[in-house]
Design a protein around this motif. Sequence first.
Motif, PDB file in Angstrom:
ATOM      1  N   TYR A  65     -15.490  42.240  -6.326  1.00 63.92           N
ATOM      2  CA  TYR A  65     -16.471  43.417  -6.320  1.00 63.92           C
ATOM      3  C   TYR A  65     -16.749  43.449  -4.904  1.00 63.92           C
ATOM      4  N   PRO A  82     -19.754  46.153  -2.954  1.00 65.12           N
ATOM      5  CA  PRO A  82     -20.626  47.118  -2.800  1.00 65.12           C
ATOM      6  C   PRO A  82     -20.162  48.482  -2.066  1.00 65.12           C
ATOM      7  N   ASN A 119     -16.321  50.003  -7.466  1.00 69.10           N
ATOM      8  CA  ASN A 119     -16.928  48.638  -6.911  1.00 69.10           C
ATOM      9  C   ASN A 119     -15.682  47.604  -7.009  1.00 69.10           C
ATOM     10  N   GLU A 174     -34.137  50.647  -9.803  1.00 64.43           N
ATOM     11  CA  GLU A 174     -34.433  49.379 -10.092  1.00 64.43           C
ATOM     12  C   GLU A 174     -35.591  49.290 -11.109  1.00 64.43           C
ATOM     13  N   PRO A 202     -26.349  42.899 -14.493  1.00 65.50           N
ATOM     14  CA  PRO A 202     -25.459  43.290 -13.387  1.00 65.50           C
ATOM     15  C   PRO A 202     -24.812  44.447 -13.442  1.00 65.50           C
ATOM     16  N   GLU A 218     -26.512  46.181 -10.290  1.00 68.23           N
ATOM     17  CA  GLU A 218     -25.474  46.121  -8.907  1.00 68.23           C
ATOM     18  C   GLU A 218     -24.264  46.924  -9.414  1.00 68.23           C
ATOM     19  N   GLU A 219     -24.009  47.439 -10.639  1.00 66.25           N
ATOM     20  CA  GLU A 219     -22.868  48.264 -10.792  1.00 66.25           C
ATOM     21  C   GLU A 219     -21.524  47.315 -10.702  1.00 66.25           C
ATOM     22  N   ARG A 220     -21.716  46.022 -11.358  1.00 63.60           N
ATOM     23  CA  ARG A 220     -20.901  45.179 -11.192  1.00 63.60           C
ATOM     24  C   ARG A 220     -20.401  44.491 -12.591  1.00 63.60           C
TER      25      ARG A 220
END
Length: 281
Positions: free
Chosen positions: A66, A68, A86, A170, A239, A243-245
């Motif tokens: 991952y 960012p 990502n 968020e 996440p 976080e786009e994870r």
Amino acid sequence: MPPFIIIASTRLTVGLISSLLNILTNLGVVVWDLGLTLFNLVAPLRPADRVVPAGCPGAGGRWPEYIPPKEGDSRSACPGLNALANHGLLPRSGRNISFRQMNAAIRSTFNFAPTFCFFVPSYMAGLLGKSYWTDTLDLSDISVHNGIEHDASLTREDTSESPHQGEPCERFINELLASGTGPGGNLTVADLSRISGKRRTEAKSNGQFTLSAFHKLFGSSNSGTLLTIFGGRVQDLRPILLEERIPEGWQPRIRNPAGLTLTAFQPTVLGIELGIEEEAS
């Protein structure tokens, strides 16, 4: 025959042929999707820890690194597509992605059915005036207002409040994740109906609010993936949305070998949409 009549006639003919091809394509997708849905009814489920096919990134829950996005990278209003970039499952820059490349990445990563993976990128291509078969896009292209992106999103501020649709909100996401009433605080259909109704009511105050019946259903479709592909599990969604994870060890919660079909998805979408109550503006 005057040239302008010939040109007009040619354009009309091309338009009719294009419309006919679109109708036939959509009918083909419907029939194909029904067949996959029936197949899923009788085929054994994939093991929970081996939903992603062997040899594909993410097999066994081992996802590529991952990273960012950096300045200049392109991102969209869709957390799932951003997560693919990502992790390098799509080009990390988020640029010059073919629609067919997007189809393959969505299919192997999230276990959407082939029909789903064709229909959505194909719809995007049509919306952008591009060819699904030959053209490319940047992820930010699909954030055009009232295309794929829409007001009253559960993860993004409205475009009138923030033009940066590639960035998660968020505040909205934390409120969404805190709204779960299922086991362990996980999300349910009723939770998503309730929080969607709240967002729609709040968004009406932005002065430029628009949300057609189509985009209401599209919003409920986006919410529906949280319950189907991610099982409503807040631990995994945190996440993904913030976080786009993709969490290490994660596998899609849809275990059918043909993936999540359009047909099987509709009851979840309608359940969310029909349960939404909006306060009058």
